[in-house]
Design an enzyme around this catalytic site. Structure first.
Site, mmCIF file in Angstrom:
data_model
loop_
_atom_site.group_PDB
_atom_site.id
_atom_site.type_symbol
_atom_site.label_atom_id
_atom_site.label_comp_id
_atom_site.label_asym_id
_atom_site.label_seq_id
_atom_site.Cartn_x
_atom_site.Cartn_y
_atom_site.Cartn_z
ATOM 1 N N ASN A 1 57.736 -46.424 16.223
ATOM 2 C CA ASN A 1 56.748 -46.967 15.310
ATOM 3 C C ASN A 1 56.400 -48.387 15.764
ATOM 4 O O ASN A 1 57.288 -49.217 15.936
ATOM 5 C CB ASN A 1 57.308 -46.958 13.888
ATOM 6 C CG ASN A 1 56.286 -47.364 12.865
ATOM 7 O OD1 ASN A 1 55.712 -48.437 12.952
ATOM 8 N ND2 ASN A 1 56.068 -46.506 11.878
ATOM 9 N N CYS B 1 54.956 -37.696 8.768
ATOM 10 C CA CYS B 1 53.964 -37.829 7.707
ATOM 11 C C CYS B 1 52.806 -36.862 7.940
ATOM 12 O O CYS B 1 52.771 -36.126 8.929
ATOM 13 C CB CYS B 1 53.458 -39.267 7.660
ATOM 14 S SG CYS B 1 52.376 -39.671 9.053
ATOM 15 N N CYS C 1 51.049 -37.539 11.438
ATOM 16 C CA CYS C 1 51.828 -37.097 12.598
ATOM 17 C C CYS C 1 51.988 -35.575 12.608
ATOM 18 O O CYS C 1 51.946 -34.948 13.674
ATOM 19 C CB CYS C 1 53.178 -37.798 12.609
ATOM 20 S SG CYS C 1 53.001 -39.601 12.756
ATOM 21 N N ASP D 1 53.629 -48.763 5.448
ATOM 22 C CA ASP D 1 53.680 -47.738 6.511
ATOM 23 C C ASP D 1 53.342 -46.353 5.984
ATOM 24 O O ASP D 1 52.729 -45.562 6.686
ATOM 25 C CB ASP D 1 55.065 -47.733 7.171
ATOM 26 C CG ASP D 1 55.063 -46.972 8.471
ATOM 27 O OD1 ASP D 1 54.377 -47.399 9.412
ATOM 28 O OD2 ASP D 1 55.740 -45.920 8.551
ATOM 29 N N GLU E 1 55.724 -40.845 16.222
ATOM 30 C CA GLU E 1 55.252 -39.604 16.835
ATOM 31 C C GLU E 1 53.915 -39.819 17.541
ATOM 32 O O GLU E 1 53.676 -39.284 18.627
ATOM 33 C CB GLU E 1 55.118 -38.507 15.773
ATOM 34 C CG GLU E 1 56.410 -38.181 15.063
ATOM 35 C CD GLU E 1 56.682 -39.029 13.826
ATOM 36 O OE1 GLU E 1 57.552 -38.638 13.034
ATOM 37 O OE2 GLU E 1 56.028 -40.089 13.639
ATOM 38 N N SER F 1 61.261 -37.315 8.955
ATOM 39 C CA SER F 1 60.269 -36.279 8.673
ATOM 40 C C SER F 1 58.861 -36.824 8.919
ATOM 41 O O SER F 1 58.506 -37.888 8.412
ATOM 42 C CB SER F 1 60.412 -35.829 7.216
ATOM 43 O OG SER F 1 59.530 -34.787 6.907
ATOM 44 N N HIS G 1 52.483 -44.669 14.369
ATOM 45 C CA HIS G 1 53.788 -44.163 13.948
ATOM 46 C C HIS G 1 54.525 -43.710 15.201
ATOM 47 O O HIS G 1 53.916 -43.557 16.273
ATOM 48 C CB HIS G 1 53.609 -42.987 12.991
ATOM 49 C CG HIS G 1 53.235 -43.390 11.601
ATOM 50 N ND1 HIS G 1 53.114 -42.490 10.577
ATOM 51 C CD2 HIS G 1 52.955 -44.602 11.056
ATOM 52 C CE1 HIS G 1 52.786 -43.106 9.465
ATOM 53 N NE2 HIS G 1 52.673 -44.395 9.728
#
Length: 148
Positions: free
Chosen positions: A39, A79, A82, A142, A52, A77, A50
């Site tokens: 991130n 979002c 992503c 975020d 990912e 996990s 982020h």
């Protein structure tokens, strides 16, 4: 511990050390890490970096066949954004370090055929719990939440 998750955790720690949010990700194809990221919303003043998204960006251009053989590892996990990127590129499997501090649209991912593996990793949980406790405003920014 899973080598690929351990690498994602290294990325999360790298982000934290640089003043960012401790979430890391790696993209694995054929048993090899082809990309990694963390991130960087704070560090780069980005709306979308982020872990990912950073990881996918760092992979550069890949073919659809590459994505269809890939596994995305993430410490948290993913979002909606992503998850959407993983769906767009047809990534069939996502391995999640933990989903207790934040739960993305996992049910939707599963309904679209993505295989999810949740590892319930305590180091991932501790990184996030500590960060959220010490930086609630940054965390809420975020995930797009207003502090009330």
């Amino acid at each position: 511990m899973d080598l690929f998750l351990a690498t994602a955790i290294e990325e999360a720690k790298k982000g934290l050390a640089a003043g960012g949010i401790p979430i890391g990700s790696v993209l694995v194809i054929g048993g090899e890490i082809v990309s990694r990221g963390h991130n960087q919303r704070i560090q780069k003043g980005s709306a979308i970096l982020h872990a990912e998204m950073d990881c996918l960006n760092n992979a550069g251009r890949l073919t659809a066949a590459d994505y269809q053989r890939a596994t995305l590892y993430t410490t948290l996990s993913p979002c909606d954004m992503c998850s959407g990127a993983a769906l767009l590129y047809g990534i069939p499997k996502i391995v999640v370090g933990e989903h207790d501090t934040f739960l993305g649209p996992e049910s939707y991912l599963k309904s679209r055929g993505v295989q999810l593996e949740i590892l319930h990793d305590t180091e991932c949980q501790q990184l996030m719990q500590s960060f959220i406790k010490n930086n609630p405003a940054l965390w809420n920014e975020d995930i797009g939440k207003e502090i009330v």
